[in-house]
Design a protein around this motif. Structure first.
Motif, PDB file in Angstrom:
ATOM      1  N   HIS A  40      -6.285   3.253   7.069  1.00  0.00           N
ATOM      2  CA  HIS A  40      -5.810   3.960   5.879  1.00  0.00           C
ATOM      3  C   HIS A  40      -4.950   3.076   4.964  1.00  0.00           C
ATOM      4  O   HIS A  40      -4.578   3.497   3.872  1.00  0.00           O
ATOM      5  CB  HIS A  40      -4.973   5.185   6.288  1.00  0.00           C
ATOM      6  CG  HIS A  40      -5.739   6.221   7.043  1.00  0.00           C
ATOM      7  ND1 HIS A  40      -5.617   6.381   8.408  1.00  0.00           N
ATOM      8  CD2 HIS A  40      -6.649   7.137   6.636  1.00  0.00           C
ATOM      9  CE1 HIS A  40      -6.403   7.370   8.811  1.00  0.00           C
ATOM     10  NE2 HIS A  40      -7.042   7.845   7.757  1.00  0.00           N
ATOM     11  N   LEU A  41      -4.625   1.870   5.425  1.00  0.00           N
ATOM     12  CA  LEU A  41      -3.637   1.058   4.701  1.00  0.00           C
ATOM     13  C   LEU A  41      -4.056   0.749   3.267  1.00  0.00           C
ATOM     14  O   LEU A  41      -3.253   0.877   2.337  1.00  0.00           O
ATOM     15  CB  LEU A  41      -3.367  -0.244   5.464  1.00  0.00           C
ATOM     16  CG  LEU A  41      -2.555  -0.108   6.759  1.00  0.00           C
ATOM     17  CD1 LEU A  41      -2.499  -1.446   7.491  1.00  0.00           C
ATOM     18  CD2 LEU A  41      -1.150   0.389   6.456  1.00  0.00           C
ATOM     19  N   ASP A  42      -5.285   0.333   3.084  1.00  0.00           N
ATOM     20  CA  ASP A  42      -5.732  -0.044   1.732  1.00  0.00           C
ATOM     21  C   ASP A  42      -5.615   1.126   0.760  1.00  0.00           C
ATOM     22  O   ASP A  42      -5.157   0.971  -0.380  1.00  0.00           O
ATOM     23  CB  ASP A  42      -7.175  -0.559   1.767  1.00  0.00           C
ATOM     24  CG  ASP A  42      -7.299  -1.925   2.424  1.00  0.00           C
ATOM     25  OD1 ASP A  42      -6.268  -2.622   2.517  1.00  0.00           O
ATOM     26  OD2 ASP A  42      -8.413  -2.287   2.860  1.00  0.00           O
ATOM     27  N   GLU A  47       7.564  -7.371  -6.261  1.00  0.00           N
ATOM     28  CA  GLU A  47       7.025  -8.282  -7.277  1.00  0.00           C
ATOM     29  C   GLU A  47       5.931  -7.582  -8.089  1.00  0.00           C
ATOM     30  O   GLU A  47       4.733  -7.807  -7.869  1.00  0.00           O
ATOM     31  CB  GLU A  47       6.480  -9.548  -6.619  1.00  0.00           C
ATOM     32  CG  GLU A  47       7.535 -10.407  -5.952  1.00  0.00           C
ATOM     33  CD  GLU A  47       8.449 -11.085  -6.953  1.00  0.00           C
ATOM     34  OE1 GLU A  47       8.078 -11.192  -8.142  1.00  0.00           O
ATOM     35  OE2 GLU A  47       9.545 -11.511  -6.547  1.00  0.00           O
ATOM     36  N   MET A  48       6.327  -6.752  -9.043  1.00  0.00           N
ATOM     37  CA  MET A  48       5.343  -6.012  -9.829  1.00  0.00           C
ATOM     38  C   MET A  48       4.659  -6.884 -10.876  1.00  0.00           C
ATOM     39  O   MET A  48       3.627  -6.499 -11.423  1.00  0.00           O
ATOM     40  CB  MET A  48       6.009  -4.812 -10.504  1.00  0.00           C
ATOM     41  CG  MET A  48       6.433  -3.738  -9.520  1.00  0.00           C
ATOM     42  SD  MET A  48       7.097  -2.288 -10.364  1.00  0.00           S
ATOM     43  CE  MET A  48       5.628  -1.644 -11.177  1.00  0.00           C
ATOM     44  N   SER A  49       5.206  -8.061 -11.155  1.00  0.00           N
ATOM     45  CA  SER A  49       4.603  -8.943 -12.156  1.00  0.00           C
ATOM     46  C   SER A  49       3.322  -9.594 -11.635  1.00  0.00           C
ATOM     47  O   SER A  49       2.526 -10.120 -12.406  1.00  0.00           O
ATOM     48  CB  SER A  49       5.594 -10.032 -12.582  1.00  0.00           C
ATOM     49  OG  SER A  49       6.010 -10.782 -11.452  1.00  0.00           O
ATOM     50  N   ARG A  54       0.643  -5.863  -3.835  1.00  0.00           N
ATOM     51  CA  ARG A  54      -0.222  -5.251  -2.819  1.00  0.00           C
ATOM     52  C   ARG A  54       0.153  -5.741  -1.419  1.00  0.00           C
ATOM     53  O   ARG A  54       0.224  -4.965  -0.467  1.00  0.00           O
ATOM     54  CB  ARG A  54      -1.693  -5.580  -3.093  1.00  0.00           C
ATOM     55  CG  ARG A  54      -2.355  -4.713  -4.137  1.00  0.00           C
ATOM     56  CD  ARG A  54      -3.877  -4.881  -4.095  1.00  0.00           C
ATOM     57  NE  ARG A  54      -4.492  -3.967  -5.049  1.00  0.00           N
ATOM     58  CZ  ARG A  54      -4.810  -4.280  -6.295  1.00  0.00           C
ATOM     59  NH1 ARG A  54      -4.561  -5.506  -6.752  1.00  0.00           N
ATOM     60  NH2 ARG A  54      -5.381  -3.384  -7.089  1.00  0.00           N
ATOM     61  N   GLU A  55       0.379  -7.038  -1.313  1.00  0.00           N
ATOM     62  CA  GLU A  55       0.729  -7.632  -0.019  1.00  0.00           C
ATOM     63  C   GLU A  55       2.058  -7.066   0.493  1.00  0.00           C
ATOM     64  O   GLU A  55       2.192  -6.735   1.679  1.00  0.00           O
ATOM     65  CB  GLU A  55       0.809  -9.158  -0.173  1.00  0.00           C
ATOM     66  CG  GLU A  55       0.998  -9.908   1.130  1.00  0.00           C
ATOM     67  CD  GLU A  55       1.062 -11.418   0.905  1.00  0.00           C
ATOM     68  OE1 GLU A  55       1.726 -12.098   1.703  1.00  0.00           O
ATOM     69  OE2 GLU A  55       0.460 -11.905  -0.076  1.00  0.00           O
TER      70      GLU A  55
END
Length: 495
Positions: free
Chosen positions: A452-454, A474-476, A482-483
């Motif tokens: 379910h992680l993705d 790190e939204m930039s 994602r990581e």
């Protein structure tokens, strides 16, 4: 004439004052050219023309940091038995036709009886809508809006938990703007995120649970089924006109509801306390109406958030353990309101951002103690289940604040190193949740697995409104984001 003695300022207060002055100094817009350049006052026709052209061109503030914060909260009345005053409130507002919003369970409770009697005594016309769904979805919201549009009220009364109050806010919004498309005001990027340009009809909110703080805030949350994610609408004009916070109304809450709603208070206070400072948020709004409801931690919200955290740690275990501990129940209701003022202006971040796909992608879990037919992960459970992982992750941004939070849980922080702040707070949180009892100890206990992680990560990324306030995220760079989110979900599988 006598002269007042000199005012003494403690060193700690003096330091805080200097920090605020530095904040203003380093985050204020550049000095006016007229003040920094005396010759600038000699305006030639060409400079006047340039100035006019400059005023006509919108200021690009997209890369500038914020320099101001605003405080907004509903008026609040707190006291046992004050629900009976609600009819007089609508008379005082000049309201004639009230839409009463509740759900099937709350309709049977004394809180509704008191509200209906109050309206009847004042001779106010009203209609009751009791079709609110617990943890509402967009279809249940739209159905409620249609009922409201047909009734054409001039005021709203919400009696119930956060789901009821949030539904009433949206009924009010789309009754005021009947031609608006549903996604017009929904938070971007899932909706258009348009600001609410004018005041809505009066809304009085009477909470019957001690958790959401929705009676104070301009936020309404729901499931957007097509996107498999929770989202909402947030704007100051959405907030209730008055919150009637009556401790008698939470005495009928089951123990499971006390626990899960109290966990929402816990995360509201912790997240708003640890959110990025308001002056680090970008973009700076070009117009004040565009300033978001969630602005980042600020000196006023801090006071409410930290007090709410301390009260929750002290009173929630008592309220859950003993249904007759009315002092603890009353204090938790007050803590929910305090936290509402705090997070309603500072905002929340990762626990809430990650909770929305957890609730929306429920693999089949139904929390014990909830009298509903459908599967349900209560909101407070969905936010708290990631908390030990989240605050271990965010601590490096501001170890001092995380240690102060750990101290609220009773941890002796006198010899704790700053680099250990995350682990210490994470352990204190996990211990608190375990001692509270009957709480799922991680996502695995809700039925989630690595497969379910993705989907959980992809359901979190659109929650930019709250994620932008998360320290260390790190939204930039979306790949890095994602990581990081995947690592947090993995960490939250079990504690």
């Amino acid at each position: 004439m006598s002269i007042s003695p000199a005012i003494r300022i403690s060193p700690s207060r003096a330091a805080r004052a200097m920090n605020l002055l530095r904040t203003v100094q380093f985050t204020h817009p550049p000095s006016c050219p007229c003040h920094s350049n005396p010759a600038h006052h000699h305006h030639t026709p060409s400079t006047i023309h340039q100035a006019r052209r400059h005023l006509a061109t919108p200021l690009d503030t997209s890369h500038q940091k914020e320099y101001a914060f605003e405080m907004a909260a509903s008026s609040i009345r707190f006291g046992p038995g004050c629900t009976k005053e609600v009819g007089m409130d609508f008379t005082n507002m000049g309201s004639k036709r009230v839409m009463v919003v509740t759900d099937g369970n709350v309709r049977k409770l004394d809180a509704m009886k008191q509200a209906v009697e109050g309206l009847t005594r004042e001779g106010i016309q009203f209609e009751i809508y009791d079709g609110v769904r617990v943890e509402p979805k967009d279809d249940s919201i739209k159905a409620a809006i249609e009922v409201s549009k047909k009734y054409r009220p001039d005021a709203f009364l919400a009696v119930g938990g956060g789901s009821v109050i949030d539904t009433a806010k949206l009924m009010n919004l789309y009754t005021t703007f009947p031609e608006a498309d549903f996604l017009d005001f929904v938070n971007a990027p899932l909706g258009k995120g348009m600001p609410i340009q004018s005041k809505l009809y009066p809304l009085v909110a009477v909470p019957t649970t001690a958790g959401t703080g929705s009676e104070t805030t301009g936020t309404a949350i729901f499931d957007l089924v097509s996107k498999r994610a929770k989202t909402g609408i947030a704007h100051r004009n959405l907030k209730p006109t008055l919150g009637i916070v009556d401790p008698l109304n939470t005495r009928t809450m089951p123990s499971a509801v006390h626990a899960s709603s109290g966990l929402d208070v816990l995360c509201h206070s912790l997240e708003s306390w640890t959110a990025i400072p308001f002056y680090e948020r970008t973009p700076r709004p070009a117009n004040p109406i565009q300033r978001p409801a969630y602005q980042g931690a600020n000196p006023i919200s801090d006071i409410f958030s930290l007090q709410a955290l301390r009260d929750t740690v002290k009173y929630l275990p008592r309220a859950v353990k003993d249904p007759e501990d009315h002092e603890a129940q009353s204090q938790m209701l007050l803590a929910a309101t305090l936290a509402g003022v705090g997070f309603g202006n500072a905002g929340v971040h990762l626990c809430h951002g990650m909770s929305y796909p957890i609730s929306g992608q429920n693999p089949g879990y139904k929390h014990a103690g909830y009298e509903v037919e459908h599967k349900i992960i209560p909101h407070g459970v969905s936010v708290a289940v990631t908390a030990p992982a989240v605050f271990k992750f965010t601590a490096a941004s501001n170890p001092e604040r995380h240690l102060q939070a750990a101290e609220a849980f009773g941890v002796d922080i006198s010899n704790v190193k700053k680099e250990s702040a995350g682990e210490v707070l994470s352990e204190a949180l996990a211990e608190f949740l375990i001692k509270l009892g009957d709480q799922p100890r991680g996502l695995k206990h809700l039925g989630f697995g690595n497969e379910h992680l993705d989907a959980l990560v992809e359901g979190t990324i659109p929650q930019a409104r709250v994620l932008m306030l998360a320290p260390n995220l790190e939204m930039s760079n979306v790949d890095t984001e994602r990581e990081q989110l995947r690592g947090l979900f993995e960490e939250a599988m079990e504690y």
